[in-house]
Scaffold this active site. Structure first.
Site, short mmCIF file in Angstrom:
data_model
loop_
_atom_site.label_atom_id
_atom_site.label_comp_id
_atom_site.label_asym_id
_atom_site.label_seq_id
_atom_site.Cartn_x
_atom_site.Cartn_y
_atom_site.Cartn_z
N LYS A 275 -1.36 3.10 -4.79
CA LYS A 275 -0.19 2.88 -5.65
C LYS A 275 -0.67 2.41 -7.03
O LYS A 275 -1.20 3.21 -7.77
CB LYS A 275 0.77 1.92 -4.95
CG LYS A 275 1.39 2.68 -3.75
CD LYS A 275 2.26 1.87 -2.86
CE LYS A 275 2.85 2.84 -1.83
NZ LYS A 275 2.98 2.28 -0.50
N HIS B 230 2.99 -3.02 -2.90
CA HIS B 230 3.63 -2.87 -4.22
C HIS B 230 3.37 -4.09 -5.12
O HIS B 230 3.98 -4.22 -6.17
CB HIS B 230 5.13 -2.65 -4.07
CG HIS B 230 5.44 -1.41 -3.30
ND1 HIS B 230 5.47 -0.16 -3.87
CD2 HIS B 230 5.67 -1.22 -1.97
CE1 HIS B 230 5.74 0.74 -2.94
NE2 HIS B 230 5.86 0.12 -1.77
N SER C 40 9.57 -2.34 -0.70
CA SER C 40 9.29 -1.03 -1.28
C SER C 40 10.52 -0.30 -1.79
O SER C 40 10.42 0.50 -2.70
CB SER C 40 8.54 -0.15 -0.28
OG SER C 40 9.21 -0.11 0.96
C1 LIG Z 1 2.98 2.83 0.85
C2 LIG Z 1 3.11 1.67 1.75
C3 LIG Z 1 2.29 1.53 2.88
C4 LIG Z 1 1.40 2.63 3.35
O1 LIG Z 1 0.30 2.79 2.54
P1 LIG Z 1 -0.43 4.21 2.50
O2 LIG Z 1 -1.77 3.93 1.95
O3 LIG Z 1 0.41 5.08 1.64
O4 LIG Z 1 -0.48 4.70 3.92
C5 LIG Z 1 2.37 0.36 3.59
N1 LIG Z 1 3.24 -0.61 3.26
C6 LIG Z 1 4.07 -0.49 2.21
C7 LIG Z 1 5.02 -1.61 1.88
C8 LIG Z 1 4.05 0.66 1.43
O5 LIG Z 1 4.88 0.80 0.42
#
Ligand SMILES: *Cc1c(COP(=O)(O)O)cnc(C)c1O
Length: 391
Positions: A242, A206, A178
């Site tokens: 995302k 991602h 990330s």
């Molecule tokens: C954003 C993210 C999460 C968490 O997801 P949410 O739905 O925002 O709680 C988990 N793992 C990674 C690698 C992330 O970037």
């Protein structure tokens, strides 16, 4: 000192340039956002495909709200599991080429729930050092022996797996990291795990929407679809907030894995289901992500353009083919100062500091979206150049 001396903790964070605060948006997520009354070009969201404010998604949410209302009313196991949730699970499983999928209300809860359900005392979890906080927290909360290996160091992982006498061994990794945007060597990692009868859990937060011909993520990128062979990850989780521009998360895997999680994952059982209308809108997002390959093509061309420009200017830009492009600056103060200077010129780029990233690797985290234009990337590069000339 009083036991709850919060003020001195906060003072310490300020001194270390690690104090965090929010900026308040007055607009939808998108290429341009209004932040505290000012319009900024947005280079820090995870809305990689530009779907978060897509008119077709908005319409789907509105229509579904008319049909299903706002709140889901209960947890999935009580009476909150709607046909929209169910259909979304089936569509996600089919997209990733896996037997079944299970929705969670957030990615954080999916990771926490899956890892703590699968592991306990006597087990062991092996995590890449740069894994997302939710994966690390899942491992720590599980009461399993918690081990971390150097980023992508499969030899160290192999040694650690070999030395462990744990009953169940689980290797956990981000696919696309990330804060770095680099991609884990999943086939080799799965082969390493398989030699020790360990399972692999991959976090595709991602990667979903971004990797693979139809955006199905790391499974499609590496050709894992169509089964659960020993050299494939047993568990793939993804998030919906995302690239899919919506909200929530899911875990995919075998029939038994999903039934096991429904029965044991506490962050699944003891929480309210996401609103059914959100699930309905997400189904539309999945279809757009699958069918509009031009969004991924455009992203790739923007990524190439940005990287060429950054490298020409002499920035430290680690290898990344994904919309996450870190510019490593070192000290937190340097990252904050550059982020601030960009904001003054109308660009929003996040400064990422320890403890989110290792000490000495504070950075700008530039993220690209299919909603950006080439001119936006050029303008950002020009601003970076101007700031450098001025300093
Ligand atoms: C954003 C993210 C999460 C968490 O997801 P949410 O739905 O925002 O709680 C988990 N793992 C990674 C690698 C992330 O970037």
């Amino acid at each position: 000192m009083p036991p709850f001396d919060l003020a001195s903790d906060l003072a310490r964070l300020r001194e270390l340039n690690q104090f965090r605060s929010r900026r308040t948006l007055g607009s939808a997520q998108g290429r341009k956002v209004v932040v505290e009354g000012r319009e900024l070009l947005n280079f820090c969201s995870n809305d990689y495909l530009g779907l978060a404010a897509h008119p077709v998604l908005i319409k789907a949410l509105q229509n579904a709200a008319n049909a299903y209302g706002v709140g889901s009313g209960a947890a999935h196991l009580v009476c909150g599991h709607s046909q929209e949730h169910h259909a979304l699970e089936e569509e996600l499983a089919a997209w990733l080429g896996r037997p079944r999928a299970l929705l969670f209300s957030t990615g954080y809860m999916a990771n926490l729930g899956a890892i703590t359900a699968l592991l306990g005392r006597g087990d062991a979890v092996f995590e890449d050092r740069l894994n997302h906080a939710s994966l690390l927290d899942g491992g720590i909360s599980s009461k399993a022996d918690f081990q971390r290996y150097k980023h992508f160091d499969l030899a160290e992982l192999d040694t650690r797996l070999q030395a462990s006498a744990a009953t169940r061994k689980l290797v956990v990794t981000d696919s696309v990291f990330s804060m770095d945007g680099d991609l884990a060597p999943l086939p080799e990692l799965c082969a390493t795990a398989a030699r020790h009868e360990a399972w692999v859990m991959v976090d595709d937060a991602h990667a979903i929407g971004v990797l693979g011909k139809t955006g199905a993520g790391s499974a499609e990128h590496f050709g894992f679809e169509g089964g659960l062979g020993a050299d494939q990850p047993q568990i793939i989780m993804g998030t919906l907030g995302k690239a899919l521009g919506s909200f929530g998360a899911f875990v995919t895997g075998s029939e038994d894995l999903i039934d096991y999680l429904i029965n044991h994952a506490r962050s699944y059982i003891y929480t309210t289901a996401m609103p059914p209308a959100v699930a309905a809108a997400t189904r539309v997002a999945v279809r757009l992500a699958q069918s509009e390959g031009w969004r991924r093509d455009k992203l790739q061309s923007l990524i190439g353009r940005l990287r060429r420009g950054l490298l020409e200017q002499g920035f430290t830009v680690p290898p990344s083919d994904t919309p996450i492009q870190p510019v490593i600056l070192g000290e937190s103060a340097a990252a904050l100062a550059l982020s601030q200077a960009l904001r003054e010129r109308g660009f929003w780029v996040g400064a990422i500091r320890p403890p989110t990233v290792p000490q000495g690797t504070a950075r700008l985290r530039i993220t690209l979206s299919a909603a950006h234009e080439e001119g936006d990337v050029d303008a950002l590069l020009q601003a970076l150049d101007d700031i450098r000339q001025a300093s």
